[in-house]
Design a protein around this motif. Structure first.
Motif, PDB file in Angstrom:
ATOM      1  N   HIS A   1       0.815  -1.219   0.000  1.00 42.76           N
ATOM      2  CA  HIS A   1       0.000   0.000   0.000  1.00 42.76           C
ATOM      3  C   HIS A   1       0.852   1.273   0.000  1.00 42.76           C
ATOM      4  O   HIS A   1       0.284   2.371  -0.063  1.00 42.76           O
ATOM      5  CB  HIS A   1      -0.921   0.028   1.228  1.00 42.76           C
ATOM      6  CG  HIS A   1      -1.871  -1.123   1.302  1.00 42.76           C
ATOM      7  ND1 HIS A   1      -2.859  -1.338   0.372  1.00 42.76           N
ATOM      8  CD2 HIS A   1      -1.979  -2.139   2.200  1.00 42.76           C
ATOM      9  CE1 HIS A   1      -3.543  -2.421   0.691  1.00 42.76           C
ATOM     10  NE2 HIS A   1      -3.024  -2.933   1.797  1.00 42.76           N
TER      11      HIS A   1
ATOM     12  N   THR B   1       2.560   3.725  -1.683  1.00 48.32           N
ATOM     13  CA  THR B   1       2.791   4.287  -3.011  1.00 48.32           C
ATOM     14  C   THR B   1       3.603   5.575  -2.978  1.00 48.32           C
ATOM     15  O   THR B   1       3.986   6.087  -4.033  1.00 48.32           O
ATOM     16  CB  THR B   1       1.446   4.556  -3.701  1.00 48.32           C
ATOM     17  OG1 THR B   1       0.650   5.394  -2.860  1.00 48.32           O
ATOM     18  CG2 THR B   1       0.705   3.250  -3.954  1.00 48.32           C
TER      19      THR B   1
ATOM     20  N   ASN C   1       0.100   3.180 -12.852  1.00 55.31           N
ATOM     21  CA  ASN C   1      -0.918   4.247 -12.903  1.00 55.31           C
ATOM     22  C   ASN C   1      -0.389   5.550 -12.321  1.00 55.31           C
ATOM     23  O   ASN C   1      -1.041   6.186 -11.493  1.00 55.31           O
ATOM     24  CB  ASN C   1      -2.191   3.814 -12.178  1.00 55.31           C
ATOM     25  CG  ASN C   1      -2.892   2.672 -12.869  1.00 55.31           C
ATOM     26  OD1 ASN C   1      -2.609   2.375 -14.021  1.00 55.31           O
ATOM     27  ND2 ASN C   1      -3.798   2.021 -12.160  1.00 55.31           N
TER      28      ASN C   1
ATOM     29  N   GLY D   1      -5.536   6.992 -12.801  1.00 54.21           N
ATOM     30  CA  GLY D   1      -5.964   5.797 -12.083  1.00 54.21           C
ATOM     31  C   GLY D   1      -5.367   5.730 -10.690  1.00 54.21           C
ATOM     32  O   GLY D   1      -4.595   6.583 -10.263  1.00 54.21           O
ATOM     33  N   LYS D   2      -5.734   4.663  -9.992  1.00 54.16           N
ATOM     34  CA  LYS D   2      -5.249   4.464  -8.637  1.00 54.16           C
ATOM     35  C   LYS D   2      -3.879   3.804  -8.660  1.00 54.16           C
ATOM     36  O   LYS D   2      -3.647   2.815  -9.352  1.00 54.16           O
ATOM     37  CB  LYS D   2      -6.230   3.575  -7.868  1.00 54.16           C
ATOM     38  CG  LYS D   2      -5.838   3.366  -6.409  1.00 54.16           C
ATOM     39  CD  LYS D   2      -6.863   2.514  -5.687  1.00 54.16           C
ATOM     40  CE  LYS D   2      -6.465   2.295  -4.230  1.00 54.16           C
ATOM     41  NZ  LYS D   2      -7.455   1.457  -3.503  1.00 54.16           N
TER      42      LYS D   2
ATOM     43  N   TRP E   1      -0.847   1.520  -7.785  1.00 55.96           N
ATOM     44  CA  TRP E   1      -0.670   0.202  -7.182  1.00 55.96           C
ATOM     45  C   TRP E   1       0.726  -0.300  -7.497  1.00 55.96           C
ATOM     46  O   TRP E   1       1.341   0.080  -8.483  1.00 55.96           O
ATOM     47  CB  TRP E   1      -1.735  -0.788  -7.646  1.00 55.96           C
ATOM     48  CG  TRP E   1      -1.759  -1.061  -9.125  1.00 55.96           C
ATOM     49  CD1 TRP E   1      -2.338  -0.304 -10.085  1.00 55.96           C
ATOM     50  CD2 TRP E   1      -1.181  -2.193  -9.792  1.00 55.96           C
ATOM     51  NE1 TRP E   1      -2.169  -0.874 -11.317  1.00 55.96           N
ATOM     52  CE2 TRP E   1      -1.457  -2.039 -11.171  1.00 55.96           C
ATOM     53  CE3 TRP E   1      -0.470  -3.306  -9.371  1.00 55.96           C
ATOM     54  CZ2 TRP E   1      -1.043  -2.962 -12.119  1.00 55.96           C
ATOM     55  CZ3 TRP E   1      -0.053  -4.231 -10.312  1.00 55.96           C
ATOM     56  CH2 TRP E   1      -0.346  -4.047 -11.670  1.00 55.96           C
TER      57      TRP E   1
END
Length: 763
Positions: free
Chosen positions: A439, A441, A520, A524-525, A527
C-alpha cells in the motif's frame, strides 16, 4: 499389439496400475485410460508411453470419496473439484481396484495426520548433539524413532486390512443369505449350500485372525506409547544436561577471565602498563575462540538454549551470530557483530521505552501532477525535483531499516539443525521485506550525502543497525535504487547484494532484490507490483533457493502477488518447496518425491512434479495499525522510525527539518526547507570540487582522494564526488567481487561518549 486388460501390482512400493475405462463426455462416452496408483495419488494417461512426460490428471486420495455405482462402475470424487467416473472390465477387476484404492486412501490420510501432528517430523526429531558432546546419542534416538515410525506404519496397515476384511466379509454374508432365501432346488441349490458352508468357514477363520490382529494392535500401541514416553524422558534429561553444561561453561569462562585479570593487575607496574595491557588484549582474543556466548554473558536474555520448544528462550539475531550488510543508493547498512554489542548490567535494569503508535494524519493537499511529470519522462528519479507531496515522512535509510521488521525469522533460522531448513527461513526473510510495499505508493526522502540513521532495538529485540549515505545517488554502486519513470509506470531496480552470515555453522547467504513497479502514475489508482527472480545462495554449503515473483496479469488464474521457490542442495536435488504471496504469508513443505516430465504444450518447457508433505507456515505479515490509511499505511515499526530520540548523531534522519515539518503536516514549509537543504548540498559538492582541483594543481592529488576512490575509473572522470564515508570503508567483497562499503566501527563508541567530531553539517 494387445494391451493388458487387468490391473497389475507393482512390486516396488504400495502401487497399482492397469487399464480402466473413464467417462470423458457425452459424445465419446467411456474411453480406456492407463491408471497408476502410487503414494496416495491416482494418475491417469492415455497410453503407457505417456507416463514419462504427460500426466492427464491426478487426484489425491487422502480427501477423496470412493463410491460404487453397480457391478463394474465406481466413482472417485475430491470435494467437487475433481470427479472420475470409472468402469472396470469386470466385477472382480472393479473389486481389486476398490480394495487398492481403499488401502491407499487410508495410508494417505494417516500420513497427512502424522504430518500435522509432527510438524513435518521436525519437532519429533531429537536435537543433534554438538561435536564431541554425545553425538552418538542423537544418532541412536534417530534410529529408534525411525523404527517406531516403521512399526507404527505396519500396525496401521494391519488395522486397515482388519477393517476391510470385516467390511467385505459382512457384505459377502449378506449376499449369501439373500441367495439362500431364494430356495433354489437341484444342482443350483447344492452349489449355493456349498458356497455358504465355505463362506461360513472363511468367516470363522477371518474372525479368529481379526481377533488376533486386534490383540496384536492393542499390545503394539501400548508398547509404542511406553517407548515414546521413555524417549521423551531421555530427551528432556538430555536437554537439562546440556543446559547445565552450558551454565558451567559460562561460569568457567567468567572465573578464568576474572583470574587472569586479577593476575595481570597484581603484576602490573608503572613501567610496564602498556605491555600488560597488550598481554590482556592477546588473552582476550584467545578467549574469544574458546568461550560459549562470552560476549553477552552479562545479558541473560541473549543466552541460546537447545531448540526444544518447552526449553526455548528467545535470542536475538545478534546473539545467534547473525551479521548482515545491506546497501541501497550506496547507503550501507550494517548490523553490528555480537562482540560490539555488549551491555552493562545497569542498562539492563532500565525499563523498555514505550514507542509511539500514531503520527499526525496525512493532510489532503491538491497538486497538479501533470505539470510536474510531463518534463520527467525518461529521467532518473534521483534527478527529479519532487515536492514533498509525493513523499512519505521517512528517508530511504529508514525505509531500508524496515527490512529488519521480521528479524524473528533469522532468530528461528539459527536454531535449525539442517542448513536446508535454515534456507527456508532465510528465503522467507528475503520475501518478507516486500510486505510493507503493498500500500506504500509514496516515495521516501532521498538521503543527503553523509546522512545517517541508527535503529537500536537491543532492548526490545536484541539487534541494532547503522546506515550512512556514502555517495551521491548519481553513482550506481552496491544496492542501488536505479529508478526510471516511463510515463505510465515507475520501475525501481535494486542492483546490489545482501549478505546474511550465521556464526553457528558459518553459513553465508547472499541474495539480490527484485524489481518494484509503481503503476498508474498519471491516471488511475496507484498500485505496486514486485516481479523478477531471486537466488538465495549459501556459499558455505552450496545450497540454493530459487524464488520467482510472478508479475501481475489480468488474464492469469494464479493468485495475485504469488511467490514460489525450490530449495536445492549443491547437487541440484530438491528438498523443500516454498509458496505464498509477498504481501501476506509464505509456506514451505518437504519434498518426498519429484519427477521430471518432457515437453508440455507448445511452449516446449519441462515441468517438474514435486510430491510434498503438508505445508507449514513459515511467515505471516503483521496486521497494520488501526487507521493506517491516514498514516501513509505505515506498519507498527515504521511509525517509530522517525520518532525523536536522544542521543543520536547530528546527521541522523530524525533531525532532518524538511522531513520533520512534513510529518507534522506543514507541507509548504517542508518544501521550502527541502529546497534549502538541496541547495546546501550542491554548494558543499562544488566546494569539494574546488578543493580537489586545488590539491591537484599543487601536486598533492593523494590528499584529495582516498586509495579506493583514486583507483575508481568513475572518480577520474567525476572528481566532484570526492566524499569519504565516516563510518564505512570501501572494499571488494570476497564472495561477489563487488565494491561494497563495510562498517569500520566507531559509531556506537562515539554515541556512548557523546562526541560526534567529524560529522558533516548537512542540516
Amino acid at each position: 499389439m494387445s494391451e493388458p486388460k487387468t490391473a497389475t501390482p507393482i512390486p516396488a512400493g504400495d502401487a497399482y496400475k492397469g487399464w480402466v475405462f473413464k467417462w470423458t463426455n457425452y459424445i465419446k462416452g467411456y474411453q480406456r485410460r492407463w491408471f497408476v496408483l502410487s503414494n496416495g495419488l491416482l494418475s491417469y494417461y492415455r497410453t503407457q508411453a505417456e507416463m514419462g512426460h504427460t500426466c492427464r490428471g491426478t487426484i489425491n486420495l487422502a480427501t477423496a470419496t470412493i463410491t460404487v455405482d453397480d457391478a463394474c462402475n465406481f466413482v472417485i470424487s475430491n470435494g467437487g473439484a475433481q470427479t472420475y467416473h470409472l468402469k472396470a472390465s469386470c466385477e472382480v477387476e472393479r473389486q481389486r481396484w476398490i480394495t487398492a484404492l481403499e488401502l491407499a486412501k487410508a495410508k494417505a490420510a494417516r500420513l497427512q495426520t502424522e504430518s500435522d501432528d509432527s510438524g513435518d517430523d521436525f519437532s519429533q526429531l531429537p536435537p543433534t548433539a554438538p561435536s564431541g558432546q554425545g553425538g552418538g546419542g542423537g544418532s541412536q534416538n534417530s534410529e529408534v524413532q525411525s523404527a517406531l515410525r516403521t512399526l507404527g506404519s505396519k500396525v496401521e496397515d494391519l488395522s486397515t486390512c482388519n477393517d476391510l476384511i470385516s467390511k467385505h466379509g459382512s457384505a459377502l454374508q449378506r449376499s449369501l443369505s439373500e441367495l439362500d432365501n431364494l430356495r433354489l432346488t437341484g444342482e443350483a441349490g447344492d452349489k449355493i449350500r456349498q458356497v455358504t458352508e465355505r463362506a461360513t468357514l472363511f468367516r470363522i477363520t477371518s474372525n479368529a485372525m481379526i481377533n488376533a490382529c486386534r490383540d496384536f494392535l492393542a499390545l503394539a500401541q501400548a508398547h509404542s506409547k511406553r517407548w515414546q514416553k521413555a524417549l521423551q524422558a531421555e530427551r528432556e534429561q538430555r536437554v537439562r544436561l546440556e543446559e547445565t553444561l552450558e551454565q558451567l561453561a559460562k561460569q568457567h569462562n567468567h572465573l578464568e577471565r576474572a583470574f587472569r585479570g586479577a593476575a595481570a593487575q597484581a603484576n602490573a607496574t608503572a613501567d610496564n602498563k602498556s605491555a600488560v595491557a597488550a598481554a590482556k588484549g592477546e588473552a582476550s582474543d584467545e578467549d574469544d575462540d574458546n568461550e560459549f556466548f562470552d560476549a553477552v554473558e552479562e545479558a541473560p536474555e541473549f543466552i541460546t538454549v537447545p531448540a526444544d520448544p518447552r526449553f526455548h528462550k528467545r535470542s536475538s539475531s545478534n546473539a545467534s551470530g547473525f551479521n548482515s550488510e545491506m546497501c541501497s543508493d550506496d547507503q550501507s547498512l550494517n548490523e553490528e557483530p555480537l562482540a560490539m554489542n555488549q551491555e552493562s548490567p545497569s542498562q539492563e535494569l532500565l525499563p523498555l521505552k514505550k514507542r509511539r503508535t500514531r503520527i499526525p494524519d496525512k493532510p489532503n493537499y491538491s497538486l497538479n501532477l501533470w505539470s510536474i511529470m510531463k518534463n520527467c519522462i525518461g529521467k532518473e528519479l534521483s534527478k527529479i525535483p519532487m515536492p514533498v507531496n509525493f513523499n512519505e515522512p521517512i528517508s530511504m535509510l529508514q525505509r531500508l531499516s524496515e527490512d529488519l521488521e521480521y528479524h524473528e525469522l533469522l532468530d528461528k533460522a539459527t536454531k535449525c539443525h539442517s542448513s536446508l531448513e535454515q534456507m527456508c527461513y532465510v528465503a522467507a526473510f528475503s520475501v518478507s521485506s516486500y510486505s510493507t510495499t503493498v500500500h506504500r505508493t509514496s516515495k521516501p526522502f532521498n538521503p543527503l550525502l553523509g546522512e545517517t540513521y541508527e535503529l537500536d532495538r537491543r532492548r526490545e529485540s536484541g539487534y541494532r543497525s547503522i546506515c550512512e549515505q556514502v555517495s551521491l545517488p548519481r553513482r550506481l554502486q552496491e544496492i542501488t535504487v536505479a529508478s526510471k519513470f516511463r510515463g505510465k509506470y515507475l520501475s525501481i531496480m535494486p542492483l546490489g547484494t545482501i549478505h546474511a552470515i550465521f556464526d553457528k555453522g558459518n553459513n553465508h547467504y547472499t541474495w539480490k532484490k527484485v524489481t518494484t513497479t509503481v503503476h498508474n502514475i498519471i491516471v488511475g489508482k496507484l498500485w505496486i507490483d514486485q516481479s523478477g527472480e531471486i537466488d538465495v545462495v549459501n556459499h558455505t554449503t552450496g545450497d540454493r533457493c530459487h524464488l520467482k515473483f510472478a508479475p501481475y496479469s489480468y488474464f492469469s488464474r494464479d493468485v495475485a502477488r504469488k511467490v514460489t521457490g525450490v530449495v536445492m542442495d549443491k547437487d541440484g536435488k530438491a528438498h523443500y518447496v516454498l509458496s505464498g504471496t509477498w504481501d501476506e504469508k509464505m509456506e514451505f513443505s518437504r519434498v518426498m518425491q519429484s519427477s521430471r516430465g518432457g515437453e508440455n504444450g507448445s511452449e516446449g518447457k519441462q515441468k517438474t512434479v514435486y510430491q510434498t508433505l503438508k505445508a507449514r507456515e513459515v511467515w505471516r505479515k503483521n496486521p497494520l495499525p488501526e487507521r493506517a490509511e491516514t498514516m501513509y499505511y505505515f506498519t507498527t515499526l515504521a511509525l517509530t522510525l522517525n520518532e525523536p530520540e536522544e542521543p543520536v548523531a547530528p546527521t541522523d534522519s530524525r533531525r532532518r527539518p524538511d522531513q520533520r515539518l512534513m510529518e507534522d503536516g506543514h507541507w509548504d514549509e517542508a518544501n521550502s526547507e527541502k529546497q534549502r537543504l538541496e541547495e546546501k548540498q550542491r554548494i558543499a559538492r562544488r566546494e569539494r570540487e574546488r578543493e580537489a582541483l586545488s590539491q591537484r594543481a599543487f601536486g598533492h592529488p593523494d590528499e584529495a582522494v582516498d586509495e579506493d576512490s583514486r583507483n575508481d575509473p568513475s572518480m577520474k572522470s567525476a572528481p566532484h564526488d570526492l566524499y569519504k564515508a565516516l563510518w564505512f570503508e570501501r572494499c571488494q567483497d570476497r564472495i561477489t567481487g563487488e565494491q561494497v562499503h563495510i562498517y569500520k566501527g566507531g559509531y556506537w563508541e562515539a554515541k556512548e561518549r557523546g562526541h560526534w567530531e567529524g560529522c558533516p553539517d548537512i542540516f
